[in-house]
Design a protein around this motif. Structure first.
Motif, PDB file in Angstrom:
ATOM      1  N   GLU A  18     -67.617 -12.149  55.343  1.00 18.17           N
ATOM      2  CA  GLU A  18     -66.311 -11.752  55.881  1.00 18.17           C
ATOM      3  C   GLU A  18     -65.204 -12.682  55.379  1.00 18.17           C
ATOM      4  OE1 GLU A  18     -66.624 -11.598  60.121  1.00 18.17           O
ATOM      5  OE2 GLU A  18     -67.795  -9.756  60.094  1.00 18.17           O
ATOM      6  N   ALA A  19     -65.497 -13.975  55.309  1.00 17.32           N
ATOM      7  CA  ALA A  19     -64.501 -14.932  54.827  1.00 17.32           C
ATOM      8  C   ALA A  19     -64.193 -14.691  53.352  1.00 17.32           C
ATOM      9  CB  ALA A  19     -65.000 -16.356  55.039  1.00 17.32           C
ATOM     10  N   GLU A  20     -65.220 -14.385  52.553  1.00 16.35           N
ATOM     11  CA  GLU A  20     -64.997 -14.108  51.133  1.00 16.35           C
ATOM     12  C   GLU A  20     -64.175 -12.842  50.946  1.00 16.35           C
ATOM     13  OE1 GLU A  20     -68.904 -13.977  49.427  1.00 16.35           O
ATOM     14  OE2 GLU A  20     -69.133 -16.163  49.473  1.00 16.35           O
ATOM     15  N   LYS A  21     -64.461 -11.798  51.738  1.00 16.31           N
ATOM     16  CA  LYS A  21     -63.701 -10.556  51.642  1.00 16.31           C
ATOM     17  C   LYS A  21     -62.241 -10.795  52.005  1.00 16.31           C
ATOM     18  CE  LYS A  21     -67.261  -7.097  52.494  1.00 16.31           C
ATOM     19  NZ  LYS A  21     -67.721  -6.038  53.412  1.00 16.31           N
ATOM     20  N   ALA A  22     -62.009 -11.591  53.046  1.00 13.51           N
ATOM     21  CA  ALA A  22     -60.635 -11.889  53.457  1.00 13.51           C
ATOM     22  C   ALA A  22     -59.907 -12.649  52.356  1.00 13.51           C
ATOM     23  CB  ALA A  22     -60.635 -12.690  54.757  1.00 13.51           C
ATOM     24  N   LEU A  23     -60.582 -13.598  51.720  1.00 13.26           N
ATOM     25  CA  LEU A  23     -59.963 -14.367  50.639  1.00 13.26           C
ATOM     26  C   LEU A  23     -59.611 -13.460  49.462  1.00 13.26           C
ATOM     27  CD1 LEU A  23     -59.149 -17.168  49.588  1.00 13.26           C
ATOM     28  CD2 LEU A  23     -61.438 -17.360  48.636  1.00 13.26           C
ATOM     29  N   VAL A  24     -60.511 -12.574  49.083  1.00 15.30           N
ATOM     30  CA  VAL A  24     -60.253 -11.653  47.979  1.00 15.30           C
ATOM     31  C   VAL A  24     -59.089 -10.739  48.335  1.00 15.30           C
ATOM     32  CG1 VAL A  24     -61.218  -9.667  46.733  1.00 15.30           C
ATOM     33  CG2 VAL A  24     -62.586 -11.733  47.044  1.00 15.30           C
ATOM     34  N   HIS A  25     -59.035 -10.274  49.568  1.00 17.99           N
ATOM     35  CA  HIS A  25     -57.954  -9.394  50.018  1.00 17.99           C
ATOM     36  C   HIS A  25     -56.606 -10.106  49.926  1.00 17.99           C
ATOM     37  CE1 HIS A  25     -56.047  -6.166  52.247  1.00 17.99           C
ATOM     38  NE2 HIS A  25     -55.511  -7.081  53.055  1.00 17.99           N
ATOM     39  N   ILE A  26     -56.550 -11.331  50.402  1.00 18.08           N
ATOM     40  CA  ILE A  26     -55.305 -12.099  50.365  1.00 18.08           C
ATOM     41  C   ILE A  26     -54.902 -12.404  48.927  1.00 18.08           C
ATOM     42  CG2 ILE A  26     -54.249 -14.328  50.962  1.00 18.08           C
ATOM     43  CD1 ILE A  26     -54.527 -12.451  53.325  1.00 18.08           C
ATOM     44  N   GLU A  27     -55.846 -12.826  48.111  1.00 14.85           N
ATOM     45  CA  GLU A  27     -55.543 -13.151  46.710  1.00 14.85           C
ATOM     46  C   GLU A  27     -55.091 -11.902  45.951  1.00 14.85           C
ATOM     47  OE1 GLU A  27     -55.388 -16.102  45.084  1.00 14.85           O
ATOM     48  OE2 GLU A  27     -55.737 -17.031  47.037  1.00 14.85           O
ATOM     49  N   GLY A  28     -55.590 -10.732  46.325  1.00 17.25           N
ATOM     50  CA  GLY A  28     -55.192  -9.489  45.675  1.00 17.25           C
ATOM     51  C   GLY A  28     -53.746  -9.123  45.959  1.00 17.25           C
ATOM     52  N   HIS A  29     -53.187  -9.643  47.044  1.00 16.51           N
ATOM     53  CA  HIS A  29     -51.809  -9.336  47.404  1.00 16.51           C
ATOM     54  C   HIS A  29     -50.829 -10.436  46.980  1.00 16.51           C
ATOM     55  CE1 HIS A  29     -53.878  -6.430  49.934  1.00 16.51           C
ATOM     56  NE2 HIS A  29     -52.743  -5.756  49.926  1.00 16.51           N
ATOM     57  N   ARG A  30     -51.323 -11.439  46.320  1.00 12.66           N
ATOM     58  CA  ARG A  30     -50.461 -12.536  45.871  1.00 12.66           C
ATOM     59  C   ARG A  30     -49.602 -12.055  44.701  1.00 12.66           C
ATOM     60  NH1 ARG A  30     -51.007 -18.280  46.411  1.00 12.66           N
ATOM     61  NH2 ARG A  30     -52.869 -17.801  47.600  1.00 12.66           N
ATOM     62  N   ARG A  31     -48.337 -12.416  44.735  1.00 11.94           N
ATOM     63  CA  ARG A  31     -47.447 -12.037  43.640  1.00 11.94           C
ATOM     64  C   ARG A  31     -47.567 -13.044  42.506  1.00 11.94           C
ATOM     65  NH1 ARG A  31     -41.601 -11.002  45.826  1.00 11.94           N
ATOM     66  NH2 ARG A  31     -41.982 -12.958  46.886  1.00 11.94           N
ATOM     67  N   ALA A  32     -47.522 -12.532  41.301  1.00  8.74           N
ATOM     68  CA  ALA A  32     -47.587 -13.399  40.130  1.00  8.74           C
ATOM     69  C   ALA A  32     -46.200 -13.982  39.895  1.00  8.74           C
ATOM     70  CB  ALA A  32     -48.032 -12.611  38.909  1.00  8.74           C
ATOM     71  N   PRO A  33     -46.129 -15.214  39.411  1.00  7.61           N
ATOM     72  CA  PRO A  33     -44.816 -15.797  39.120  1.00  7.61           C
ATOM     73  C   PRO A  33     -44.137 -15.001  38.011  1.00  7.61           C
ATOM     74  CG  PRO A  33     -46.575 -17.250  38.383  1.00  7.61           C
ATOM     75  CD  PRO A  33     -47.219 -16.124  39.134  1.00  7.61           C
ATOM     76  N   SER A  34     -42.852 -14.652  38.195  1.00  6.48           N
ATOM     77  CA  SER A  34     -42.156 -13.805  37.234  1.00  6.48           C
ATOM     78  C   SER A  34     -41.371 -14.595  36.195  1.00  6.48           C
ATOM     79  CB  SER A  34     -41.196 -12.866  37.974  1.00  6.48           C
ATOM     80  OG  SER A  34     -40.258 -13.628  38.702  1.00  6.48           O
ATOM     81  N   ASP A  35     -41.184 -15.879  36.418  1.00  2.00           N
ATOM     82  CA  ASP A  35     -40.355 -16.668  35.509  1.00  2.00           C
ATOM     83  C   ASP A  35     -41.161 -17.526  34.523  1.00  2.00           C
ATOM     84  OD1 ASP A  35     -41.387 -18.423  37.258  1.00  2.00           O
ATOM     85  OD2 ASP A  35     -39.505 -19.367  37.836  1.00  2.00           O
ATOM     86  N   GLY A  36     -42.454 -17.383  34.535  1.00  2.00           N
ATOM     87  CA  GLY A  36     -43.268 -18.113  33.592  1.00  2.00           C
ATOM     88  C   GLY A  36     -43.723 -19.480  34.093  1.00  2.00           C
ATOM     89  N   ALA A  37     -43.423 -19.840  35.331  1.00  2.00           N
ATOM     90  CA  ALA A  37     -43.867 -21.131  35.859  1.00  2.00           C
ATOM     91  C   ALA A  37     -45.354 -21.016  36.178  1.00  2.00           C
ATOM     92  CB  ALA A  37     -43.097 -21.490  37.118  1.00  2.00           C
ATOM     93  N   PRO A  38     -46.166 -21.941  35.680  1.00  2.00           N
ATOM     94  CA  PRO A  38     -47.613 -21.832  35.858  1.00  2.00           C
ATOM     95  C   PRO A  38     -48.068 -22.087  37.304  1.00  2.00           C
ATOM     96  CG  PRO A  38     -47.073 -23.865  34.747  1.00  2.00           C
ATOM     97  CD  PRO A  38     -45.803 -23.080  34.859  1.00  2.00           C
ATOM     98  N   ASP A  39     -47.278 -22.806  38.098  1.00  2.00           N
ATOM     99  CA  ASP A  39     -47.729 -23.125  39.447  1.00  2.00           C
ATOM    100  C   ASP A  39     -47.152 -22.199  40.508  1.00  2.00           C
ATOM    101  OD1 ASP A  39     -45.143 -23.968  39.314  1.00  2.00           O
ATOM    102  OD2 ASP A  39     -45.528 -26.004  40.064  1.00  2.00           O
ATOM    103  N   GLY A  40     -46.315 -21.233  40.142  1.00  2.00           N
ATOM    104  CA  GLY A  40     -45.781 -20.278  41.072  1.00  2.00           C
ATOM    105  C   GLY A  40     -44.642 -20.780  41.923  1.00  2.00           C
ATOM    106  N   THR A  41     -44.051 -21.933  41.575  1.00  2.00           N
ATOM    107  CA  THR A  41     -42.978 -22.499  42.371  1.00  2.00           C
ATOM    108  C   THR A  41     -41.630 -21.915  42.004  1.00  2.00           C
ATOM    109  OG1 THR A  41     -42.659 -24.338  40.851  1.00  2.00           O
ATOM    110  CG2 THR A  41     -44.183 -24.676  42.697  1.00  2.00           C
ATOM    111  N   GLY A  42     -41.532 -21.262  40.858  1.00  2.00           N
ATOM    112  CA  GLY A  42     -40.257 -20.743  40.413  1.00  2.00           C
ATOM    113  C   GLY A  42     -39.437 -21.742  39.613  1.00  2.00           C
ATOM    114  N   LYS A  43     -39.986 -22.890  39.344  1.00  3.62           N
ATOM    115  CA  LYS A  43     -39.288 -23.932  38.596  1.00  3.62           C
ATOM    116  C   LYS A  43     -40.044 -24.226  37.310  1.00  3.62           C
ATOM    117  CE  LYS A  43     -37.850 -26.321  42.778  1.00  3.62           C
ATOM    118  NZ  LYS A  43     -37.978 -27.553  43.510  1.00  3.62           N
ATOM    119  N   GLU A  44     -39.310 -24.274  36.222  1.00  5.46           N
ATOM    120  CA  GLU A  44     -39.928 -24.693  34.970  1.00  5.46           C
ATOM    121  C   GLU A  44     -39.518 -26.125  34.685  1.00  5.46           C
ATOM    122  OE1 GLU A  44     -40.073 -22.204  31.504  1.00  5.46           O
ATOM    123  OE2 GLU A  44     -39.420 -20.511  32.696  1.00  5.46           O
ATOM    124  N   ASP A  45     -40.442 -26.964  34.380  1.00  8.19           N
ATOM    125  CA  ASP A  45     -40.131 -28.374  34.098  1.00  8.19           C
ATOM    126  C   ASP A  45     -40.218 -28.678  32.643  1.00  8.19           C
ATOM    127  OD1 ASP A  45     -39.600 -29.061  36.716  1.00  8.19           O
ATOM    128  OD2 ASP A  45     -41.711 -29.483  37.123  1.00  8.19           O
TER     129      ASP A  45
END
Length: 71
Positions: free
Chosen positions: A44-71
């Motif tokens: 059940e915990a694995e299914k919940a993790l997969v479900h949550i990860e499936g709804h995660r948005r990918a960073p749109s600006d090219g930042a590898p860590d998803g913070t929205g900032k490029e360094d």
């Protein structure tokens, strides 16, 4: 003025027994599960993790860590 006479040695032993019983009850609830229950909870915990990860948005600006900032 006379109160109940208490044997301190017996009172200490009774307190120790009571504390051990409480600890044992707590451990039974934490660790006293069957293999099937543990497996079900893990799945059940694995299914919940997969479900949550499936709804995660990918960073749109090219930042590898998803913070929205490029360094």
């Amino acid at each position: 003025m006379s109160g109940d006479i208490v044997n301190l040695r017996q009172a200490r032993k009774a307190r120790t027994r009571r504390e051990k019983d409480e600890k044992a009850a707590q451990n039974r609830s934490l660790f006293g599960r069957t293999k099937a229950e543990k497996s079900r909870d893990r799945i059940e915990a694995e299914k919940a993790l997969v479900h949550i990860e499936g709804h995660r948005r990918a960073p749109s600006d090219g930042a590898p860590d998803g913070t929205g900032k490029e360094d």
